[in-house]
Design an enzyme around this catalytic site. Structure first.
Site, PDB file in Angstrom:
ATOM      1  N   GLY A 340       0.822  -1.207   0.000  1.00 20.94           N
ATOM      2  CA  GLY A 340       0.000   0.000   0.000  1.00 20.94           C
ATOM      3  C   GLY A 340       0.853   1.252   0.000  1.00 20.94           C
ATOM      4  O   GLY A 340       1.539   1.560  -0.967  1.00 20.94           O
ATOM      5  N   GLY A 341       0.812   2.002   1.108  1.00 18.62           N
ATOM      6  CA  GLY A 341       1.506   3.281   1.164  1.00 18.62           C
ATOM      7  C   GLY A 341       0.635   4.401   0.616  1.00 18.62           C
ATOM      8  O   GLY A 341      -0.484   4.185   0.144  1.00 18.62           O
ATOM      9  N   TRP A 342       1.136   5.596   0.684  1.00 15.21           N
ATOM     10  CA  TRP A 342       0.378   6.772   0.274  1.00 15.21           C
ATOM     11  C   TRP A 342      -0.138   6.648  -1.162  1.00 15.21           C
ATOM     12  O   TRP A 342      -1.298   6.907  -1.447  1.00 15.21           O
ATOM     13  CB  TRP A 342       1.269   8.006   0.420  1.00 15.21           C
ATOM     14  CG  TRP A 342       0.629   9.306   0.071  1.00 15.21           C
ATOM     15  CD1 TRP A 342       0.856  10.063  -1.036  1.00 15.21           C
ATOM     16  CD2 TRP A 342      -0.350  10.023   0.842  1.00 15.21           C
ATOM     17  NE1 TRP A 342       0.087  11.209  -1.015  1.00 15.21           N
ATOM     18  CE2 TRP A 342      -0.663  11.209   0.139  1.00 15.21           C
ATOM     19  CE3 TRP A 342      -0.987   9.786   2.052  1.00 15.21           C
ATOM     20  CZ2 TRP A 342      -1.576  12.151   0.596  1.00 15.21           C
ATOM     21  CZ3 TRP A 342      -1.905  10.716   2.513  1.00 15.21           C
ATOM     22  CH2 TRP A 342      -2.188  11.885   1.798  1.00 15.21           C
ATOM     23  N   GLU A 383      -3.839   4.043   3.768  1.00 13.00           N
ATOM     24  CA  GLU A 383      -3.932   5.454   4.141  1.00 13.00           C
ATOM     25  C   GLU A 383      -5.074   6.142   3.370  1.00 13.00           C
ATOM     26  O   GLU A 383      -4.848   6.677   2.296  1.00 13.00           O
ATOM     27  CB  GLU A 383      -2.601   6.153   3.850  1.00 13.00           C
ATOM     28  CG  GLU A 383      -1.432   5.511   4.585  1.00 13.00           C
ATOM     29  CD  GLU A 383      -0.109   6.231   4.346  1.00 13.00           C
ATOM     30  OE1 GLU A 383      -0.123   7.440   4.048  1.00 13.00           O
ATOM     31  OE2 GLU A 383       0.932   5.585   4.473  1.00 13.00           O
ATOM     32  N   MET A 449       1.702   6.213  12.824  1.00 15.37           N
ATOM     33  CA  MET A 449       2.508   7.153  12.040  1.00 15.37           C
ATOM     34  C   MET A 449       2.507   8.551  12.670  1.00 15.37           C
ATOM     35  O   MET A 449       1.886   9.499  12.181  1.00 15.37           O
ATOM     36  CB  MET A 449       2.001   7.176  10.604  1.00 15.37           C
ATOM     37  CG  MET A 449       2.190   5.840   9.896  1.00 15.37           C
ATOM     38  SD  MET A 449       1.692   5.830   8.157  1.00 15.37           S
ATOM     39  CE  MET A 449      -0.093   5.763   8.316  1.00 15.37           C
ATOM     40  N   THR A 450       3.250   8.653  13.755  1.00 17.28           N
ATOM     41  CA  THR A 450       3.273   9.880  14.560  1.00 17.28           C
ATOM     42  C   THR A 450       4.265  10.889  13.996  1.00 17.28           C
ATOM     43  O   THR A 450       5.216  11.309  14.670  1.00 17.28           O
ATOM     44  CB  THR A 450       3.593   9.535  16.023  1.00 17.28           C
ATOM     45  OG1 THR A 450       4.737   8.671  16.072  1.00 17.28           O
ATOM     46  CG2 THR A 450       2.430   8.822  16.678  1.00 17.28           C
TER      47      THR A 450
END
Length: 609
Positions: A340-342, A383, A449-450
């Site tokens: 996945g990912g952005w 995301e 994902m801070t």
């Protein structure tokens, strides 16, 4: 992870030497080792692709003409071609040289290309009536089947006994090639072999392939992983905390960051897990991200973890093989394939429509016998479920839980199943959009994902730290902090030990800033090496050194630029906080942003130990 953009890799070439599988009678068989034909899929756009064949004269005399034949499965076909005359009879395809490229001197090669429809791969390859891998063949003689996956026994410090079930062949099996880590170490007539001269306390991977009486090779068996006993190298002391870093497939291009850099920086000895980013999600299925980077690129000796150059005919190359070599050197390491990912999260909408089918596709890809021993599990980076990222998802609040449940059911209890998740702790924010609490029972942990809370997508500011640990007076949006996100996950019932705090090995910055403290106005994003408004820590530490700290994160004002980023000191503070919160550990995006001696990885590891 907001800045996970795809770097252009050029044509991602998948080089697949194909055994000479003969399906139809042809002309007389050719002499052994006179020429080879290899296939490459140079582009793939889903419904179609671009393919390329390369013919090489490996003999000692000139070839005056060439003909390549192969079979495509039903539904796959050639639609146009160049540098060869391509015809077909049903699913059997034939390519003959043009008048200008038929002659090949010894050592010379020539390529021809075509566009195709469908998704199949060629099989039953013949070159001038002989085997495409340079071996002999007899018209009508099929190659042998794959032997059974080897079993390992009698493992000592320096040896292992392997056994496998026999392959079958219409004319008879002659012998078997035994491959260790993708390279042939022995050819035997029996269905067993004892490999000696190994290194104590080391991981190896073995496969077997059969040869028939015409010396045609069949497909390789599944792989068996072997860890020799003994060894004087004591695994690093990592405690019970997860220390995970992302390795990007595209980092081997412009960034020139290879798996070997994890060794030379000292980072491999200080972490416990690697997420390999990214696999694609398309058509409701897990798919390869960049085939060339993943399993085809040939690394030179100086680029390779084991110091040995890749060869054209080894079964596995690319990052996957380098990760295999890394795990052999550092047996404590676990590797997950992240999907996945952005950029590729839009594909999860289709995955959510058939979670079981999606899970099956992911399982089949992760467990492909060519690299099954490389991966210890799967990571999902969606995301964002039922919320907006690069695109907006409307799969519903239950979709994420359903997908994670299906993955756990398919991968089983022994595999690692994890997910990268939002850190939006604001009221009505992304954490509330999906059933993260319900999905938690199916995952080993969440990578929260801070980071990327604030950045120069708000071109005029206000300037703010992109990864604040806590809130502070003047923060642009309430709930956009590490502490708020972790507190919200705990409040909905996610166990603290299943939460990892995230660290960015990069900074985010603005230009046109006159104010030193956060909250200043700006005129746009600061210049970055690969993307506006973002820069690696290894660059910023000297180009714009930190001038202050706010909410547990450093910031820097140099000239008209204003940056925020984590330093070894602020990472130490965040790791102490994570331990105090009872969290499962920490992760970071991503290795190549660190210094050549891995000072940020050292700070994270030391802080959790």
């Amino acid at each position: 992870m907001r800045f996970r953009h795809r770097a252009a890799a050029g044509f991602a070439t998948l080089l697949l030497p194909l055994a000479g599988l003969v399906g139809l009678a042809a002309g007389p068989a050719q002499a052994a080792s006179t020429a080879t034909a290899t296939y490459a899929k140079t582009q793939d756009w889903g419904t179609g692709f671009e393919g390329k064949w390369t013919v090489q004269n490996t003999g000692s005399t000139t070839i005056s003409s060439w003909t390549v034949e192969w079979d495509f499965p039903s539904g796959t076909s050639v639609t146009s071609a160049w540098d060869a005359d391509v015809t077909n009879s049903g699913t059997h395809w034939t390519a003959k040289n043009k008048s200008y490229n038929g002659t090949l001197a010894p050592g010379a090669s020539v390529s021809f290309g075509f566009n195709g429809s469908g998704s199949g791969s060629p099989s039953n390859c013949k070159l001038n009536g002989g085997s495409c891998d340079g071996g002999t063949t007899v018209p009508g003689d099929n190659p042998p089947s794959a032997p059974g996956t080897p079993t390992a026994s009698s493992i000592t410090d320096t040896s292992v006994k392997l056994g496998w079930s026999a392959a079958t062949d219409d004319k008879g099996v002659k012998n078997y090639d035994v491959l260790r880590d993708g390279k042939t170490v022995a050819t035997v007539t029996a269905t067993s072999y004892t490999d000696t001269g190994l290194t104590a306390g080391t991981d190896y991977s073995y496969t077997v392939q059969a040869r028939d009486t015409a010396d045609q090779t069949g497909p390789a068996s599944g792989a068996v992983a072997v860890h020799t006993t003994g060894g004087t190298t004591t695994p690093p002391t990592t405690g019970d905390k997860v220390k995970l870093g992302y390795f990007t497939e595209w980092g081997i291009y412009g960034r020139n960051y290879n798996v070997k850099n994890l060794v030379t920086s000292g980072s491999a000895a200080k972490i416990t897990h690697i997420n390999y980013a990214f696999g694609n999600v398309t058509g409701g299925k897990c798919a390869i991200g960049d085939s060339y980077a993943d399993y085809d690129k040939a690394f030179t000796a100086d680029q390779s973890v084991n110091g040995v150059a890749d060869t054209w005919d080894q079964p596995l190359r690319g990052n996957f093989n380098q990760l295999r070599e890394l795990k052999a050197k550092y047996p404590h390491l676990k590797v997950l394939w992240s999907f996945g990912g952005w950029t590729w999260s839009g594909g999860f909408a289709d995955a959510a429509k058939d979670p079981a089918g999606f899970a099956q596709s992911c399982y089949d890809l992760v467990h492909d016998p060519r690299w099954a021993d490389v991966f210890d599990g799967i990571d999902i980076d969606w995301e964002y479920p039922n919320a907006c990222g690069l695109s907006c998802d409307t799969s519903g609040a239950a979709a994420f839980k359903n997908v994670m449940a299906a993955l756990r059911a398919k991968f089983g209890s022994s595999a690692l199943v994890t997910a990268a998740v939002t850190a939006d702790g604001s009221s009505g924010g992304k954490i509330e959009a999906a059933d993260y609490a319900g999905a938690a029972s199916y995952v080993n942990w969440y990578n929260v994902m801070t980071y990327d809370f604030f950045g120069a997508w708000d071109a005029q500011g206000p300037t703010a730290p992109h990864s604040p640990l806590t809130s502070y007076s003047g923060i642009p949006k309430a709930g956009f902090t590490t502490a708020d996100a972790i507190a919200k996950y705990k409040a909905i019932g996610v166990p603290a030990k299943k939460l990892l705090v995230g660290i960015g090995f990069y900074g985010r910055g603005w230009t046109g800033v006159t104010q030193d403290a956060p909250g200043g106005t700006a005129t746009g994003p600061a210049a970055g090496t690969y993307e506006q408004g973002i820069e690696d820590y290894k660059v910023l530490k000297t180009s714009c050194p930190a001038t202050g700290t706010i909410a547990g994160t450093a910031y820097a004002h140099c000239g008209s630029n204003w940056w925020s980023y984590d330093t070894p000191a602020t990472i130490g503070t965040k790791m102490a906080w994570a331990k105090n919160q009872g969290l499962g550990g920490a992760f970071f995006w991503e290795f190549s942003g660190d210094t050549s001696n891995g000072e940020l990885v050292s700070a994270l590891s030391n802080g959790l130990s």
